[in-house]
Design a protein around this motif. Structure first.
Motif, short mmCIF file in Angstrom:
data_model
loop_
_atom_site.label_atom_id
_atom_site.label_comp_id
_atom_site.label_asym_id
_atom_site.label_seq_id
_atom_site.Cartn_x
_atom_site.Cartn_y
_atom_site.Cartn_z
N LYS A 37 0.67 -1.32 -0.02
CA LYS A 37 0.01 0.08 -0.03
C LYS A 37 0.95 1.28 0.11
CE LYS A 37 -3.91 2.16 2.32
NZ LYS A 37 -4.75 2.05 3.48
N ILE A 38 1.87 1.06 0.78
CA ILE A 38 2.84 2.44 0.78
C ILE A 38 3.60 2.73 -0.52
CG2 ILE A 38 5.06 3.10 1.98
CD1 ILE A 38 3.82 2.25 4.59
N LEU A 39 3.89 1.65 -1.05
CA LEU A 39 4.85 1.55 -2.25
C LEU A 39 3.73 2.04 -3.54
CD1 LEU A 39 7.19 -1.17 -1.74
CD2 LEU A 39 7.89 1.32 -1.65
N ASP A 40 2.60 1.75 -3.25
CA ASP A 40 1.72 1.88 -4.30
C ASP A 40 1.44 3.58 -4.84
OD1 ASP A 40 0.91 -0.56 -5.61
OD2 ASP A 40 -0.61 -0.80 -4.13
N ASP A 41 1.52 4.25 -3.53
CA ASP A 41 1.31 5.73 -3.94
C ASP A 41 2.52 6.35 -2.87
OD1 ASP A 41 0.79 8.28 -4.16
OD2 ASP A 41 -1.48 8.24 -4.07
N THR A 42 3.73 6.84 -3.22
CA THR A 42 4.50 7.12 -2.43
C THR A 42 4.34 8.71 -2.04
OG1 THR A 42 6.10 7.54 -4.33
CG2 THR A 42 6.36 5.40 -2.96
N SER A 43 3.30 9.39 -2.70
CA SER A 43 3.15 10.76 -2.41
C SER A 43 2.31 10.64 -1.09
CB SER A 43 2.37 11.33 -3.48
OG SER A 43 1.06 10.92 -3.57
N ILE A 44 1.85 9.81 -0.64
CA ILE A 44 1.24 10.05 0.46
C ILE A 44 2.00 9.88 1.82
CG2 ILE A 44 -0.71 8.79 1.97
CD1 ILE A 44 -1.99 7.78 -0.41
N ILE A 45 1.72 10.85 2.62
CA ILE A 45 2.51 10.74 4.01
C ILE A 45 1.46 10.25 4.96
CG2 ILE A 45 3.99 12.06 5.73
CD1 ILE A 45 5.14 13.58 3.47
N TYR A 46 1.58 9.31 5.62
CA TYR A 46 0.49 8.74 6.59
C TYR A 46 0.81 9.39 7.74
CZ TYR A 46 -0.34 5.39 3.09
OH TYR A 46 -0.77 4.81 2.08
N GLU A 47 -0.23 10.28 8.46
CA GLU A 47 0.03 10.88 9.67
C GLU A 47 -1.54 10.88 10.37
OE1 GLU A 47 1.46 14.85 9.80
OE2 GLU A 47 1.06 14.87 7.64
N GLY A 48 -1.33 11.00 11.88
CA GLY A 48 -2.41 10.85 12.82
C GLY A 48 -1.91 10.31 14.07
N THR A 49 -3.01 9.96 14.70
CA THR A 49 -2.59 8.92 15.99
C THR A 49 -2.00 7.71 15.53
OG1 THR A 49 -4.54 8.09 16.32
CG2 THR A 49 -4.31 10.34 17.44
N GLU A 50 -1.19 7.05 16.40
CA GLU A 50 -0.73 5.89 15.98
C GLU A 50 -1.77 4.80 15.70
OE1 GLU A 50 0.83 1.60 16.68
OE2 GLU A 50 -0.91 2.72 17.56
N LYS A 51 -3.15 4.96 16.64
CA LYS A 51 -4.19 4.14 16.22
C LYS A 51 -4.80 4.51 14.89
CE LYS A 51 -8.31 2.45 18.48
NZ LYS A 51 -9.26 2.53 19.76
N GLU A 52 -5.03 5.77 14.46
CA GLU A 52 -5.65 6.19 13.38
C GLU A 52 -4.97 5.44 12.12
OE1 GLU A 52 -7.59 10.51 14.96
OE2 GLU A 52 -5.67 10.36 13.91
N VAL A 53 -3.64 5.66 12.18
CA VAL A 53 -2.66 5.29 11.15
C VAL A 53 -2.59 3.77 10.97
CG1 VAL A 53 -0.28 5.32 10.07
CG2 VAL A 53 -1.07 7.35 11.12
N ALA A 54 -2.70 3.09 12.17
CA ALA A 54 -2.68 1.73 12.20
C ALA A 54 -4.20 1.05 11.45
CB ALA A 54 -2.73 0.96 13.60
N GLY A 55 -5.38 1.79 11.61
CA GLY A 55 -6.40 1.69 11.38
C GLY A 55 -6.47 1.69 9.69
N GLN A 56 -5.74 2.85 9.06
CA GLN A 56 -5.72 3.02 7.68
C GLN A 56 -4.94 1.67 6.95
OE1 GLN A 56 -3.84 6.79 6.29
NE2 GLN A 56 -4.55 7.55 8.26
N PHE A 57 -4.10 0.94 7.66
CA PHE A 57 -3.52 -0.23 7.21
C PHE A 57 -4.42 -1.45 7.78
CE2 PHE A 57 -0.14 2.89 7.12
CZ PHE A 57 0.06 2.74 5.82
N GLU A 58 -5.36 -1.37 8.47
CA GLU A 58 -6.23 -2.47 9.02
C GLU A 58 -5.40 -3.28 9.98
OE1 GLU A 58 -8.38 -4.35 5.73
OE2 GLU A 58 -9.26 -2.50 5.08
N MET A 59 -4.57 -2.65 10.77
CA MET A 59 -3.69 -3.41 11.60
C MET A 59 -4.01 -3.13 13.23
SD MET A 59 0.14 -3.47 10.26
CE MET A 59 0.60 -4.80 10.94
N ASP A 60 -4.21 -3.93 14.03
CA ASP A 60 -4.02 -3.71 15.67
C ASP A 60 -2.88 -2.74 15.94
OD1 ASP A 60 -4.98 -4.87 18.36
OD2 ASP A 60 -2.60 -4.72 18.29
N THR A 88 -0.84 8.82 20.46
CA THR A 88 0.37 9.55 20.13
C THR A 88 0.43 9.90 18.71
OG1 THR A 88 1.64 8.20 21.79
CG2 THR A 88 3.21 9.43 20.17
N PRO A 89 0.75 11.27 18.38
CA PRO A 89 0.67 11.85 16.72
C PRO A 89 1.88 11.03 16.34
CG PRO A 89 0.30 13.31 18.26
CD PRO A 89 0.64 12.38 19.20
N ILE A 90 1.66 10.50 15.07
CA ILE A 90 3.04 9.95 14.29
C ILE A 90 2.89 10.39 13.03
CG2 ILE A 90 3.27 8.01 15.74
CD1 ILE A 90 1.93 6.31 13.25
#
Length: 167
Positions: A37-60, A88-90
């Motif tokens: 997913k990260i390599l499919d679109d390298t223009s995206i910088i994922y940010e938010g809380t750790e839980k929010e970013v984990a949710g974007q990748f459907e991970m615990d 925590t914001p990441i």
């Protein structure tokens, strides 16, 4: 308890060898999905809380902390993993050349051979980075890792059960 401590406990739980292998197989498959997913679109910088970013990748969030541990040295600004909590914001702002180099270093063949790399770095650039990685390993004289030693990748598994086998 901080997420990283939870991750280490999860990764080192007393299990049968088969359960431990299944845990790492599942983790490595989920890790590959995140990298795709990260390599499919390298223009995206994922940010938010750790839980929010984990949710974007459907991970615990705890498992995603393990992912962050693996990618942390490839980020333009590393995350303080020891104090990481779900709120925590990441920011995952990735240096992709460094990431490719580090994947070689981790012997993560299932990651640095992903076809998505073709869109990120040219074959010549990937070959150049691989040569640089090999040269850096020749310049450093390190103690040989034995079959029964802990794996240097930090998985907590024995080398022979982790990076010591052909993935």
């Amino acid at each position: 308890m901080a997420l990283y401590e939870q991750w280490k406990q999860l990764a080192q739980m007393a299990q049968t060898p088969q359960q431990q292998q299944a845990f790492w197989d599942d983790y490595f498959a989920a890790e590959a999905d995140v990298y795709e997913k990260i390599l499919d679109d390298t223009s995206i910088i994922y940010e938010g809380t750790e839980k929010e970013v984990a949710g974007q990748f459907e991970m615990d969030p705890v498992v995603f902390c393990g992912f962050i541990d693996g990618i942390n040295t490839s980020l333009k600004k590393e995350i303080d993993i020891d104090s990481l909590e779900e709120d925590t914001p990441i920011k995952l702002d990735i240096d992709f050349e460094k990431l490719f180099f580090n994947m070689n270093d981790a012997k993560a063949k299932w990651l640095y051979t992903l076809p998505q790399w073709d869109k990120v770095l040219t074959k010549d650039k990937r070959d150049e980075i691989t040569r640089e990685w090999r040269a850096s390993k020749q310049a450093v004289s390190e103690k040989t890792v034995g079959r029964n030693d802990p794996c240097p990748c930090g998985s907590g598994k024995k080398y022979k059960k982790c990076c010591g086998k052909d993935k």
